[in-house]
Design an enzyme around this catalytic site. Sequence first.
Site, PDB file in Angstrom:
ATOM      1  N   GLY A  16       0.777  -1.234   0.000  1.00  0.00           N
ATOM      2  CA  GLY A  16       0.000   0.000   0.000  1.00  0.00           C
ATOM      3  C   GLY A  16       0.807   1.280   0.000  1.00  0.00           C
ATOM      4  O   GLY A  16       1.797   1.432  -0.740  1.00  0.00           O
ATOM      5  N   TYR A 150      -9.808   4.542  15.970  1.00  0.00           N
ATOM      6  CA  TYR A 150      -8.989   4.971  14.831  1.00  0.00           C
ATOM      7  C   TYR A 150      -8.942   6.497  14.760  1.00  0.00           C
ATOM      8  O   TYR A 150      -7.866   7.094  14.605  1.00  0.00           O
ATOM      9  CB  TYR A 150      -9.578   4.389  13.545  1.00  0.00           C
ATOM     10  CG  TYR A 150      -8.816   4.752  12.286  1.00  0.00           C
ATOM     11  CD1 TYR A 150      -7.641   4.097  11.960  1.00  0.00           C
ATOM     12  CD2 TYR A 150      -9.290   5.747  11.428  1.00  0.00           C
ATOM     13  CE1 TYR A 150      -6.935   4.421  10.807  1.00  0.00           C
ATOM     14  CE2 TYR A 150      -8.597   6.074  10.280  1.00  0.00           C
ATOM     15  CZ  TYR A 150      -7.426   5.410   9.965  1.00  0.00           C
ATOM     16  OH  TYR A 150      -6.742   5.743   8.820  1.00  0.00           O
TER      17      TYR A 150
END
Length: 253
Positions: A16, A150
């Site tokens: 990624g 998160y």
Amino acid sequence: MEHQGRHALVTGGGTGIGLGIAMGLAEAGAEVTITGRNLDRLQQVAADHPRLHALQMDVADAANVRNGVTSAAEARGPIAICVANAGIAEPAPFRNETLDHWRSTMATNLDGVFLTFQAAMATLDRDAWGRMIAISSIAGLRGLKNAIAYTASKHGVIGMIRGLSEEYMGNDMTFNAICPGYVDTPIVDRNAAIIAQHQGVSDDEARGMLARANRHKRLLHTDEITATALWLCSDGARSVNGQAIQIAGGHVT
């Protein structure tokens, strides 16, 4: 070859965003240590480029980070460029959030940046040239539904960047955060699968939902994040410091 002779370290460098940045830095001449928990994946990636070097490292493990960064510096020199990219993104509604999940998210996304930066900077003189970059998220600047751990972790990363930029103000070292929206990476694939399962839609429909969360209604690509990181490492960005740079297809904050 702007970074020839420099040593860079990229956490989460096997896939990624991290892999894209690591490849970009290697193409610019740097010797790049890529870290992650999956050594086989790192070695597979490193085999394709002579300036990529695999190092198994868990950013949530303090001793592992200190020892890993020290060994990388002994092999390839002080870490002038450090990209703290490793992170996890596992959605959970607040009512279902557990303390274990909260702590696990913080250990990787926030503690991991702290440990990585501190270990990397210990390889440098205080007045040395350096570029410290954290991959935060657009969730570090606004709330993200069903992802409280998160969101909080990524807000914390930006606070760390701002504090460090003040503490080292006037030195030849900069600290910046990159805040992407949804990027077409394996993390988006995993989250799309979760959405598809919970909402009874196809994977393509779930990916479309994530794409529409970006202001321009499409997923970002890793090359966009790589280009930003390379710019922050360039001499032209020497006065860019303490910033949270948004890449989300339009105005957010």
